[in-house]
Design a protein around this motif. Sequence first.
Motif, mmCIF file in Angstrom:
data_model
loop_
_atom_site.group_PDB
_atom_site.id
_atom_site.type_symbol
_atom_site.label_atom_id
_atom_site.label_comp_id
_atom_site.label_asym_id
_atom_site.label_seq_id
_atom_site.Cartn_x
_atom_site.Cartn_y
_atom_site.Cartn_z
ATOM 1 N N PHE A 1 0.831 -1.198 0.000
ATOM 2 C CA PHE A 1 0.000 0.000 0.000
ATOM 3 C C PHE A 1 0.869 1.253 0.000
ATOM 4 O O PHE A 1 2.044 1.222 0.360
ATOM 5 C CB PHE A 1 -1.014 -0.001 1.152
ATOM 6 N N GLN A 2 0.272 2.360 -0.420
ATOM 7 C CA GLN A 2 0.972 3.640 -0.555
ATOM 8 C C GLN A 2 1.340 4.202 0.812
ATOM 9 O O GLN A 2 0.502 4.279 1.702
ATOM 10 C CB GLN A 2 0.100 4.642 -1.307
ATOM 11 N N LEU A 3 2.598 4.627 0.959
ATOM 12 C CA LEU A 3 3.078 5.246 2.194
ATOM 13 C C LEU A 3 3.229 6.745 1.983
ATOM 14 O O LEU A 3 3.600 7.193 0.901
ATOM 15 C CB LEU A 3 4.427 4.648 2.599
ATOM 16 N N ASN A 4 2.968 7.505 3.039
ATOM 17 C CA ASN A 4 3.079 8.960 2.966
ATOM 18 C C ASN A 4 3.510 9.526 4.325
ATOM 19 O O ASN A 4 2.793 10.326 4.929
ATOM 20 C CB ASN A 4 1.744 9.563 2.513
ATOM 21 N N PRO A 5 4.696 9.111 4.813
ATOM 22 C CA PRO A 5 5.137 9.601 6.121
ATOM 23 C C PRO A 5 5.675 11.022 6.042
ATOM 24 O O PRO A 5 6.185 11.454 5.015
ATOM 25 C CB PRO A 5 6.255 8.627 6.492
ATOM 26 N N SER A 6 5.567 11.738 7.151
ATOM 27 C CA SER A 6 6.166 13.069 7.255
ATOM 28 C C SER A 6 7.502 12.946 7.972
ATOM 29 O O SER A 6 7.604 12.252 8.978
ATOM 30 C CB SER A 6 5.261 14.007 8.059
ATOM 31 N N GLY A 7 8.501 13.633 7.438
ATOM 32 C CA GLY A 7 9.815 13.625 8.063
ATOM 33 C C GLY A 7 10.788 14.447 7.254
ATOM 34 O O GLY A 7 10.462 14.946 6.170
ATOM 35 N N THR A 8 12.004 14.575 7.777
ATOM 36 C CA THR A 8 13.052 15.296 7.059
ATOM 37 C C THR A 8 13.542 14.445 5.891
ATOM 38 O O THR A 8 13.273 13.236 5.824
ATOM 39 C CB THR A 8 14.245 15.591 7.991
ATOM 40 N N ASP A 9 14.282 15.046 5.001
ATOM 41 C CA ASP A 9 14.849 14.289 3.880
ATOM 42 C C ASP A 9 15.742 13.160 4.392
ATOM 43 O O ASP A 9 15.712 12.053 3.864
ATOM 44 C CB ASP A 9 15.645 15.207 2.948
ATOM 45 N N PHE A 10 16.539 13.438 5.434
ATOM 46 C CA PHE A 10 17.413 12.402 5.985
ATOM 47 C C PHE A 10 16.588 11.260 6.592
ATOM 48 O O PHE A 10 16.887 10.086 6.357
ATOM 49 C CB PHE A 10 18.371 12.986 7.035
ATOM 50 N N GLN A 11 15.562 11.593 7.353
ATOM 51 C CA GLN A 11 14.720 10.546 7.930
ATOM 52 C C GLN A 11 14.095 9.688 6.834
ATOM 53 O O GLN A 11 14.090 8.452 6.925
ATOM 54 C CB GLN A 11 13.617 11.174 8.799
ATOM 55 N N LYS A 12 13.602 10.330 5.794
ATOM 56 C CA LYS A 12 12.986 9.575 4.699
ATOM 57 C C LYS A 12 14.003 8.678 4.007
ATOM 58 O O LYS A 12 13.677 7.572 3.580
ATOM 59 C CB LYS A 12 12.320 10.528 3.704
ATOM 60 N N LYS A 13 15.256 9.126 3.902
ATOM 61 C CA LYS A 13 16.321 8.296 3.326
ATOM 62 C C LYS A 13 16.533 7.052 4.197
ATOM 63 O O LYS A 13 16.652 5.937 3.680
ATOM 64 C CB LYS A 13 17.616 9.100 3.221
ATOM 65 N N VAL A 14 16.567 7.247 5.509
ATOM 66 C CA VAL A 14 16.735 6.118 6.430
ATOM 67 C C VAL A 14 15.544 5.174 6.322
ATOM 68 O O VAL A 14 15.711 3.954 6.217
ATOM 69 C CB VAL A 14 16.936 6.612 7.874
ATOM 70 N N TRP A 15 14.336 5.709 6.336
ATOM 71 C CA TRP A 15 13.144 4.864 6.267
ATOM 72 C C TRP A 15 13.088 4.089 4.956
ATOM 73 O O TRP A 15 12.700 2.923 4.937
ATOM 74 C CB TRP A 15 11.886 5.693 6.463
ATOM 75 N N GLY B 1 14.480 5.513 15.156
ATOM 76 C CA GLY B 1 13.584 5.619 16.293
ATOM 77 C C GLY B 1 12.381 6.516 16.058
ATOM 78 O O GLY B 1 11.410 6.453 16.800
ATOM 79 N N ARG B 2 12.431 7.336 15.030
ATOM 80 C CA ARG B 2 11.314 8.227 14.713
ATOM 81 C C ARG B 2 10.454 7.694 13.561
ATOM 82 O O ARG B 2 9.609 8.406 13.027
ATOM 83 C CB ARG B 2 11.838 9.625 14.370
ATOM 84 N N ASN B 3 10.697 6.465 13.187
ATOM 85 C CA ASN B 3 9.921 5.826 12.126
ATOM 86 C C ASN B 3 8.432 5.842 12.487
ATOM 87 O O ASN B 3 8.037 5.276 13.499
ATOM 88 C CB ASN B 3 10.419 4.383 11.963
ATOM 89 N N PRO B 4 7.596 6.476 11.665
ATOM 90 C CA PRO B 4 6.174 6.569 11.986
ATOM 91 C C PRO B 4 5.341 5.380 11.492
ATOM 92 O O PRO B 4 4.132 5.344 11.719
ATOM 93 C CB PRO B 4 5.746 7.854 11.271
ATOM 94 N N LEU B 5 5.970 4.441 10.798
ATOM 95 C CA LEU B 5 5.202 3.359 10.168
ATOM 96 C C LEU B 5 5.602 2.002 10.745
ATOM 97 O O LEU B 5 6.323 1.208 10.127
ATOM 98 C CB LEU B 5 5.393 3.405 8.648
ATOM 99 N N TRP B 6 5.119 1.759 11.956
ATOM 100 C CA TRP B 6 5.380 0.534 12.694
ATOM 101 C C TRP B 6 5.173 -0.698 11.811
ATOM 102 O O TRP B 6 4.194 -0.760 11.074
ATOM 103 C CB TRP B 6 4.430 0.512 13.902
ATOM 104 N N ILE B 7 6.085 -1.610 11.849
ATOM 105 C CA ILE B 7 6.114 -2.887 11.136
ATOM 106 C C ILE B 7 6.360 -2.704 9.645
ATOM 107 O O ILE B 7 7.236 -3.338 9.080
ATOM 108 C CB ILE B 7 4.845 -3.738 11.360
ATOM 109 N N VAL B 8 5.595 -1.844 8.990
ATOM 110 C CA VAL B 8 5.667 -1.685 7.534
ATOM 111 C C VAL B 8 7.049 -1.193 7.106
ATOM 112 O O VAL B 8 7.633 -1.709 6.153
ATOM 113 C CB VAL B 8 4.550 -0.740 7.045
#
Length: 157
Positions: free
Chosen positions: A62-76, A111-118
């Motif tokens: 499914f489509q993901l749309n988390p909010s975060g910094t560019d660095f956080q999104k790179k990690v996620w 640790g700031r990952n907003p999408l548990w498990i996924v």
Amino acid sequence: MLQAYIKTPLGIAEICGDENGISSITAFDEGKPLSDNIPHELREAVTQLQDYFDGKRNDFTFQLNPSGTDFQKKVWKGLLEIPYGKTLSYQEFSIRLGDVKAIRAVASANGRNPLWIVVPCHRVIGSDGSLTGYAGGLWRKKWLLDHENPVKQQSLF
């Protein structure tokens, strides 16, 4: 923002999102009322999470749309590349992302990952194999890693 609350083996999962995708999935021990009516935009996420817990799914589409910094999104995004049933140390993961010296920043973003498990931050462990740093509680991390382990321990008795 639409919300749904579903029961999982690890507590109540809150799923938030809209027509642009799922923005967060969070675990709670209790205290949240289960949803009687799942909004259309969240149904696929609910179905796929239930399939995961039932052992019928090991990835999410499914489509993901988390909010975060560019660095956080790179990690996620990097976390999404860790295969089901596998783990990496924080150091190995930092190297994969291109900077072993960024280990603390990587751990913080993890640790700031907003999408548990996924977005499987539970697959990142300490260099010595220890279960370190999991916002949902180390007992949940252990459960998830055991759930994903292809070799199930047999009971002797």
